[in-house]
Design an enzyme around this catalytic site. Structure first.
Site, short mmCIF file in Angstrom:
data_model
loop_
_atom_site.label_atom_id
_atom_site.label_comp_id
_atom_site.label_asym_id
_atom_site.label_seq_id
_atom_site.Cartn_x
_atom_site.Cartn_y
_atom_site.Cartn_z
N GLY A 172 11.64 10.39 -108.39
CA GLY A 172 12.95 10.56 -109.01
C GLY A 172 13.63 9.22 -109.18
N ASN A 173 14.92 9.22 -109.46
CA ASN A 173 15.67 7.97 -109.55
C ASN A 173 17.12 8.22 -109.13
OD1 ASN A 173 17.40 8.47 -112.03
ND2 ASN A 173 15.35 8.83 -112.87
N ARG A 174 17.93 7.18 -109.17
CA ARG A 174 19.26 7.23 -108.55
C ARG A 174 20.35 7.77 -109.45
NH1 ARG A 174 19.42 2.04 -104.77
NH2 ARG A 174 21.54 2.81 -104.48
#
Ligand code: PMT
Length: 214
Positions: free
Chosen positions: A28-30
């Protein structure tokens, strides 16, 4: 005064995508979704019919906005294309560029000292829209960059056949991911305009002024 968007149909993407490795892990990412949700809210306040395609985020749906929740890049792509035709697509989502080739149905077990994951490209939603028969009249991307912002943003503007791209710096506090504030430089084919630093809610209005100048 802000231009009314009554009668316009706008699709906005927001948040991250999650690419599953196995039933318990993902890539995933932020992205928190704040930037895209702010754009959707601002467009709805101006009277547009807004469809928000949201990755996994913890944000309430803005007033007057319709929302579809998705998880992966492929799901986001399919949800966006199901909304065509539209007057505009504004891609604020941080879509994963790669996913594991084959997500496992059972939990991946710890074995050796290292582990190699084979990743394959995800669909590029914006690039596909850029050449699609139902390309929205206004196609707007975001560019999340840590350095050489103008160079990379302009490259994406041309390569993905966009009308505008809103570039922001990531990897430092006060802009980009998760923050309530941001600073954008919006590139068009014939110029550029800096917006902010300001709250994302304010920047969303400034961006819409550039997307719909009249
Ligand atoms: O969500 P927040 O916490 O508020 O953070 C906001 C933000 C930093 C996520 C947002 O402002 C932002 O920059 N969004 C784009 C992030 C990103 O993925 O940038 P990119 O440079 O990797 O992608 C360029 C553009 O192509 C983006 O519009 C992206 O939606 C789109 N894209 C990328 C990959 C892909 N497979 N399909 C796409 O459509």
């Amino acid at each position: 005064m802000s231009v009314s968007l009554a009668g316009r149909r706008i699709v906005v993407s927001a948040g991250p995508t999650y690419e599953d490795i196995d039933p318990v892990r993902f890539i995933g990412n932020r992205s928190s979704g704040k930037m895209g949700f702010a754009v959707a809210a601002a467009a709805a306040r101006r009277g547009a019919q807004v469809m928000l395609i949201a990755g996994p985020v913890h944000l309430p749906t803005p007033e007057g906005v319709q929302r579809i929740d998705v998880r992966s890049a492929q799901q986001m792509r399919d949800a966006v294309f199901a909304q065509l035709p539209a007057d505009a697509y504004i891609g604020a989502a941080a879509v994963a560029d790669y996913r594991p080739r084959t997500p496992l149905s059972g939990k991946l077990k710890k074995t050796g000292e290292t582990l190699a994951l084979e990743l394959v490209r995800t669909p590029d939603i914006l690039a596909e829209l850029g050449t699609h028969a139902l390309r929205p009249r206004r196609l707007v991307g975001f560019a999340a960059e840590t350095d050489d912002i103008a160079h990379y943003a302009r490259g994406k503007l041309v390569r993905k056949r966009l009308d505008l791209i809103a570039a922001n710096r990531v990897g430092q506090p006060g802009s980009g991911f998760e923050s309530d504030e941001n600073a954008l430089v919006v590139y068009a084919h014939d110029g550029e305009q800096a917006l902010g630093p300001a709250p994302k809610t304010e920047l969303a209005d400034g961006l819409l002024d550039l997307v719909f100048p009249d």
